[in-house]
Enzyme design. Structure first.
Site, PDB file in Angstrom:
ATOM      1  N   LYS A 207       0.517  -1.217   0.018  1.00  0.00           N
ATOM      2  CA  LYS A 207      -0.834   0.172  -0.562  1.00  0.00           C
ATOM      3  C   LYS A 207       0.623   1.105  -0.071  1.00  0.00           C
ATOM      4  O   LYS A 207       0.354   2.121  -0.715  1.00  0.00           O
ATOM      5  CB  LYS A 207      -1.053   0.273   1.588  1.00  0.00           C
ATOM      6  CG  LYS A 207      -0.072   0.195   3.049  1.00  0.00           C
ATOM      7  CD  LYS A 207      -1.221   0.162   3.540  1.00  0.00           C
ATOM      8  CE  LYS A 207      -0.986   0.172   4.791  1.00  0.00           C
ATOM      9  NZ  LYS A 207      -0.186   1.039   5.352  1.00  0.00           N
ATOM     10  N   THR A 208       2.388   1.502   0.388  1.00  0.00           N
ATOM     11  CA  THR A 208       2.674   2.512   0.656  1.00  0.00           C
ATOM     12  C   THR A 208       3.628   2.896  -0.681  1.00  0.00           C
ATOM     13  O   THR A 208       3.460   3.823  -0.962  1.00  0.00           O
ATOM     14  CB  THR A 208       3.815   2.061   1.551  1.00  0.00           C
ATOM     15  OG1 THR A 208       3.356   1.791   2.629  1.00  0.00           O
ATOM     16  CG2 THR A 208       4.663   3.126   1.827  1.00  0.00           C
TER      17      THR A 208
ATOM     18  N   ASP B  19      -3.168   7.397   4.395  1.00  0.00           N
ATOM     19  CA  ASP B  19      -3.129   6.202   4.948  1.00  0.00           C
ATOM     20  C   ASP B  19      -3.186   5.561   6.102  1.00  0.00           C
ATOM     21  O   ASP B  19      -4.194   6.670   7.182  1.00  0.00           O
ATOM     22  CB  ASP B  19      -1.709   5.662   4.412  1.00  0.00           C
ATOM     23  CG  ASP B  19      -1.030   4.869   4.742  1.00  0.00           C
ATOM     24  OD1 ASP B  19      -1.497   3.726   4.644  1.00  0.00           O
ATOM     25  OD2 ASP B  19       0.261   4.504   4.945  1.00  0.00           O
ATOM     26  N   GLU B  20      -4.012   4.425   6.639  1.00  0.00           N
ATOM     27  CA  GLU B  20      -4.009   3.488   8.056  1.00  0.00           C
ATOM     28  C   GLU B  20      -4.869   4.140   8.609  1.00  0.00           C
ATOM     29  O   GLU B  20      -5.558   5.063   9.774  1.00  0.00           O
ATOM     30  CB  GLU B  20      -3.547   4.248   8.750  1.00  0.00           C
ATOM     31  CG  GLU B  20      -2.025   3.546   8.528  1.00  0.00           C
ATOM     32  CD  GLU B  20      -1.476   2.379   9.220  1.00  0.00           C
ATOM     33  OE1 GLU B  20      -2.217   1.302   8.861  1.00  0.00           O
ATOM     34  OE2 GLU B  20       0.031   2.130   8.827  1.00  0.00           O
TER      35      GLU B  20
ATOM     36  N   GLN C 178      -5.978  -4.978  10.893  1.00  0.00           N
ATOM     37  CA  GLN C 178      -4.664  -4.049  11.664  1.00  0.00           C
ATOM     38  C   GLN C 178      -5.094  -2.541  12.156  1.00  0.00           C
ATOM     39  O   GLN C 178      -4.730  -1.313  12.496  1.00  0.00           O
ATOM     40  CB  GLN C 178      -3.578  -3.207  10.605  1.00  0.00           C
ATOM     41  CG  GLN C 178      -3.456  -4.753   9.695  1.00  0.00           C
ATOM     42  CD  GLN C 178      -2.340  -4.257   8.678  1.00  0.00           C
ATOM     43  OE1 GLN C 178      -0.543  -3.444   9.457  1.00  0.00           O
ATOM     44  NE2 GLN C 178      -2.322  -4.023   7.474  1.00  0.00           N
TER      45      GLN C 178
ATOM     46  N   ARG D 185       4.320  -7.843  11.010  1.00  0.00           N
ATOM     47  CA  ARG D 185       5.382  -7.578  10.182  1.00  0.00           C
ATOM     48  C   ARG D 185       6.374  -8.375   9.617  1.00  0.00           C
ATOM     49  O   ARG D 185       7.971  -7.922   8.908  1.00  0.00           O
ATOM     50  CB  ARG D 185       6.462  -7.585  11.446  1.00  0.00           C
ATOM     51  CG  ARG D 185       5.272  -6.440  12.268  1.00  0.00           C
ATOM     52  CD  ARG D 185       4.430  -4.886  11.680  1.00  0.00           C
ATOM     53  NE  ARG D 185       3.363  -5.489  10.366  1.00  0.00           N
ATOM     54  CZ  ARG D 185       2.744  -4.808   9.821  1.00  0.00           C
ATOM     55  NH1 ARG D 185       3.077  -4.341   8.803  1.00  0.00           N
ATOM     56  NH2 ARG D 185       1.419  -4.743   9.511  1.00  0.00           N
TER      57      ARG D 185
END
Length: 717
Positions: free
Chosen positions: A32-33, A218-219, A249, A601
DNA sequence: TACATTGCGATCCGT
DNA sequence: TCGCAATGTA
């Protein structure tokens, strides 16, 4: 075209759909980044949008910096001028420009939680509640909840059937007045105030909503009500919002984040395109499968189908250790082992834990074994006493109405101004409706003040005047030096014992260096901007991922990061899930998501450790393996037997039957399976279950009561 | 009245 | 383990 190169079809859609709102549901490790960076580059390079029209909200300042770097790498300097940052930094920026419309002076101070508590103590004592059961922190927590949900004092008072909130509403109202009198904003204000501005001032709203033709967030799953409202208002004209997130998340519910912002995106923007990114580029098949098995147990979530072309990889390793020391030693030993045998380097590793307190024993082990490490979080640099004191001086220079900061430094270093004298000054100022700083110029009028105390106040007043005079026109670095010197603070530090004195003086020198670094880097190197940055830096922003060291951080801090090798420490009931979440199903689901975030992660290797017991502040406490570990199917997991010298201290026992001592590593014999060892222990009493590793590598989970195990005194192996 | 000392209580996550 | 509140002392 290179702007779309190396993107899969889903990712390309997320990048190129620029004609209206887009919701990108991005699974862990789905890139996504990259999508966000490419989308911004695409807007600039292919669509021809001006950087001035783009607003990009990231979860950390560090992420904003990295995003800017990536965009620059794609399209070069045309990216300069984009507004990119956290909600808090973007909102602070808006308030410096437009705050006057709400009566907020641009030199406002941002109060952190320590400042808030000091202010709240004052308010509670003024209301005669200083001795009541209500603590400042409890009141502030409720008020913060209200503010992040855009609930005003009046709203709160009007909420039916809650007498507690009625009382809080009064405190809330006084607290707001006190913030305004101090020309200060708390963290929640940074978001609510722009929302209030946009709701009440059509001009201001139009100005920004016209300007930002493209908004990226984002997020998105961790936005709160106020942030949601901020986005809704700002996007009301162009409606081009790109929200990226993953409901699995969402880990900041406790701070007011509301995952329904993500889940209801399509309701708010019916014309929205929805893109699902489900290919995972980060983790091995095994790690992905194990993490999916855990998160799928949550009820309140959107179903998704993550997959990966990555190799199967190694199994998730579960290590049962004796206690926190054994855990630290296990991790440090494994780091050394993997560096030696698999050529890993220090920065490939991260150790994740639920609470900051867990970092201590981990550090001890790393130091003991000579493994370099960096800790993210814990006590922040800017929260150290001497740094907070220096900042308080600087704040008073910028914002003369800041009485919390002034109270902090009025007797630091010691000037013989105690509680009584300060109380008289405060009382006088409250009566007159003036700030403490202004009160210092009218000392002769203060009732009940003796001559000596008056002179001391006078002297402090002239010190502030002098600092104001001499700091004018000086560079940031020199202002900090000036304050440290002239306030007598450095001289005061020299009177302390040697070790203390040296360490704290060094911290101040580090702060001076920080000021210099800031003025070199910033395009607006003012004291105001410096103080703002200091208030809004996050621990993770200061973390240098290229440093040659193992990183240690909380699960929360790990959000958005990835590492080849991840250790999750303390996978125990009470830690993850944390004991404060046991009673609440929604909180328990959040704990599960937190554990999921930790697992995902990992790129190549995932180690989970669980201790038989821990030394808490009340002595030895037996621990039980986390239910989340239990949910990992055995086919994805391998249990590492603990080494022979690890024993639980004798006071550890189950409360089952007679007091039997069950230790990790305790040798056992079973009629059918032969001899083995206890490697795990879950539950209590009659529910006590043991994980036993027998000869030949067979691992059995047994209900201890019915297992017919013979516990051996002598180790036969 | 200011400052040092002792004792106690709380301790999740963090802008 | 640490920070702060009540208590003691100059």
């Amino acid at each position: 075209m290179h702007l779309l190169g190396n993107l899969n079809p889903r990712q390309q859609e997320a990048v190129t759909h620029v004609s209206g709102p887009v919701l990108v549901l991005a699974g862990a490790g789905s890139g996504k980044t990259r999508v966000l960076a490419h989308r911004i580059a695409y807007l600039l390079g292919a669509v021809g949008v001006s950087p001035y029209e783009i607003l990009a909200v990231t979860f950390t300042n560090k992420a904003a910096g990295e995003m800017a770097d990536r965009v620059r790498a794609l399209v070069g300097d045309i990216a300069a001028g984009i507004w990119m940052g956290t909600f808090h930094s973007i909102c602070a920026r808006i308030l410096r420009i437009e705050g006057r419309r709400l009566g907020i002076s641009p030199d406002f101070t941002i109060y952190d939680d320590r400042d808030q508590v000091l202010l709240m103590k004052q308010i509670l004592s003024d209301l005669g509640l200083a001795k009541s059961r209500l603590t400042p922190a409890a009141a502030l927590s409720r008020i913060s909840w209200a503010k992040s949900g855009l609930v005003s004092p009046e709203d709160l008072a009007g909420m039916v059937g809650n007498p507690y909130d009625r009382k809080i509403a009064d405190i809330y109202s006084d607290y707001e007045n006190a913030l305004r009198a101090n020309n200060a904003l708390d963290f929640d204000d940074l978001i609510c105030m722009p929302v209030r501005l946009f709701k009440h001032d059509q001009d201001a709203l139009t100005k920004f909503a016209m300007r930002f033709t493209h908004i990226l967030i984002d997020e998105y799953q961790d936005t709160n009500r106020a942030q949601y409202e901020f986005v809704r208002l700002l996007s009301s004209i162009h409606r081009s919002v790109c929200a990226v997130g993953d409901d699995d998340q969402s880990i900041y519910r406790w701070r007011g984040a509301d995952v329904t912002n993500l889940l209801n995106f399509e309701r708010d923007f019916p014309e929205a395109a929805v893109v699902r990114l489900e290919q995972c580029y980060r983790s091995t098949k095994t790690i992905l499968a194990a993490s999916q098995a855990i998160i799928q147990r949550n009820v309140e979530r959107k179903e998704k189908d993550l997959w990966t072309e990555n190799p199967v990889g190694r199994k998730v390793m579960l290590s049962a250790v004796r206690d926190e020391r054994g855990e630290g030693e296990f991790v440090a030993d494994m780091v050394n082992k993997l560096m030696e045998e698999e050529g890993k380097c220090l920065s490939d590793f991260v150790v994740l834990y639920r609470t900051n307190a867990q970092s201590r024993p981990m550090e001890d082990a790393f130091r003991g074994k000579g493994v370099p490490y960096v800790i993210v979080g814990g006590i922040k640099f800017y929260e150290r006493k001497e740094i907070k004191d220096m900042i308080a001086y600087l704040r008073v220079l910028v914002n003369t109405r800041d009485s919390v900061s002034l109270s902090r430094i009025i007797n630091v270093p010691h000037r013989g101004i105690g509680d009584v004298t300060l109380g008289r000054l405060r009382e006088f100022c409250t009566d007159q409706g003036i700030s403490l700083s202004d009160g210092l110029t009218r000392i002769s009028e203060i009732a009940g003040l003796n001559a000596a105390s008056g002179r001391k106040l006078e002297a402090f007043g002239s010190l502030l005047a002098k600092l104001r005079r001499e700091s004018a026109g000086k560079s940031l670095e020199n202002v900090i030096k000036l304050v440290a010197e002239e306030s007598g603070y450095l001289a005061y530090l020299r009177t302390l014992d040697k070790v203390e004195s040296i360490a704290r003086t060094e911290n101040i020198e580090e702060m001076v260096a920080g000021g210099y670094e800031f003025q070199e880097r910033s395009d607006e190197p003012t004291l105001e901007k410096f103080l703002e940055e200091v208030s809004l830096v996050m621990d993770i922003d200061l973390w240098d991922d290229r440093r040659d060291a193992v990183s240690l951080m909380t699960l929360h801090n790990a959000k958005g990061l990835e590492f080849p090798v991840v250790f999750i420490a303390g996978a125990e009931e009470g830690l993850v899930p944390h004991h404060t979440s046991f009673e609440d199903r929604a909180e328990m689901e959040e704990e599960r998501r937190l554990f999921y975030v930790g697992m995902t992660r990992a790129k190549e290797r995932l180690f989970i450790s669980t201790a038989a017991g821990r030394r808490g502040f009340r002595g030895w406490m037996p621990q039980v393996v986390s239910r989340f570990v239990e949910d990992i199917p055995e086919e994805f997991m391998e249990i590492l037997a603990s080494s022979e010298d690890r024993h639980v201290p004798d006071e550890t026992h189950s409360d089952w039957g007679e007091e039997k001592v069950i230790r990790i590593g305790t040798p056992v014999r079973h009629a059918e399976w032969g001899t083995g060892r206890v490697v795990g222990c879950e539950g209590y009493g009659k529910q006590l279950r043991l994980t036993v590793k027998f000869g030949g590598g067979r691992v059995k989970r047994l209900l201890a009561q019915y297992a017919n195990l013979e516990f051996l005194e002598e180790d036969p192996l």
